[in-house]
Design an enzyme around this catalytic site. Sequence first.
Site, PDB file in Angstrom:
ATOM      1  N   GLU A  14      50.842  55.410  10.400  1.00 12.46           N
ATOM      2  CA  GLU A  14      49.382  55.301  10.303  1.00 12.46           C
ATOM      3  C   GLU A  14      48.753  54.747  11.580  1.00 12.46           C
ATOM      4  O   GLU A  14      48.924  53.563  11.892  1.00 12.46           O
ATOM      5  CB  GLU A  14      49.013  54.396   9.134  1.00 12.46           C
ATOM      6  CG  GLU A  14      47.510  54.217   8.942  1.00 12.46           C
ATOM      7  CD  GLU A  14      47.157  53.311   7.772  1.00 12.46           C
ATOM      8  OE1 GLU A  14      46.000  53.363   7.327  1.00 12.46           O
ATOM      9  OE2 GLU A  14      48.037  52.560   7.309  1.00 12.46           O
ATOM     10  N   GLU A  72      42.648  53.761  -0.934  1.00 14.05           N
ATOM     11  CA  GLU A  72      42.962  52.453  -0.380  1.00 14.05           C
ATOM     12  C   GLU A  72      41.626  51.852   0.039  1.00 14.05           C
ATOM     13  O   GLU A  72      41.123  52.098   1.132  1.00 14.05           O
ATOM     14  CB  GLU A  72      43.913  52.534   0.813  1.00 14.05           C
ATOM     15  CG  GLU A  72      44.398  51.127   1.209  1.00 14.05           C
ATOM     16  CD  GLU A  72      45.093  51.075   2.553  1.00 14.05           C
ATOM     17  OE1 GLU A  72      46.281  50.729   2.582  1.00 14.05           O
ATOM     18  OE2 GLU A  72      44.436  51.374   3.566  1.00 14.05           O
TER      19      GLU A  72
END
Length: 272
Positions: A153, A247
Amino acid sequence: MKSCITVSLVEEARGGPFVLWDGLRAACELSARLGYDAIEIFAPGPDAVDPEELKNLLADHSLELAAVGTGAGWVKHQLQLADADATKRQQAKDFVRSMIDFGGPFGAFAIIGSMQGRHDATVDKPTALGYLAEALEELGEHAAQYNVPLIYEPLNRYETNQVNTVQQGVELLEGLSTGNVKLLCDLFHMQIEERNVAEALKTGGQHVGHIHFVDSNRRPVGEGHMDYRDIIAALRSIKYEGYLSAEAFPYPTPQIAAEQTMRAYDYWTSAT
């Protein structure tokens, strides 16, 4: 595209950008009731969840385990993959490897975000990036035995100085010999770093392996100012069929955030 929601089991991170916080059973019950396809778990470590209990909870609620986070390695143990100390770098890799081994049997991939570390006065930028690439090589190959990728990420500039944009992430991955590392494109980080989020997703193309589905203020989709029309179109154009995983901060409550995200998921994935 499939729906997913984050579940944090790390008490030290309470207040962070995870929707559900109050245990796996409650999370599975709510997720199933709202129609989610999967959950993404942020756990203190591989021993925090009994695999048999998790297997039963997922089966009982018709859910998949999409992913497991590794951020507790940083939050709880201050481990990161670009550490100047070789022993600590190895401990960081061992922690990620243990999370790969936890999620892999469920068909879930491990995510490396905050554990990527950063360059500083003790480790210059090329060296730090080299340490990260070395870890991705090794851990990506380790994940291959489970037929799942390792997910990496890019984060915004306030959280790392390693890789901030999708283009930088693509360049990092294309410099690896393993093909078993994919990108997590988090829409919150992207709206800080990218000139155009939709175009950046197209740049990611085949490298995109996971999406964090969140709004501009890190609240649930619909609570900020991000326009998802072009984003969903871009994901369709690259034939993305993975998860849109919530998220986000549990604003104003975990249940309301979960409900809001599912409404947004249904709306945007059905829009033409």
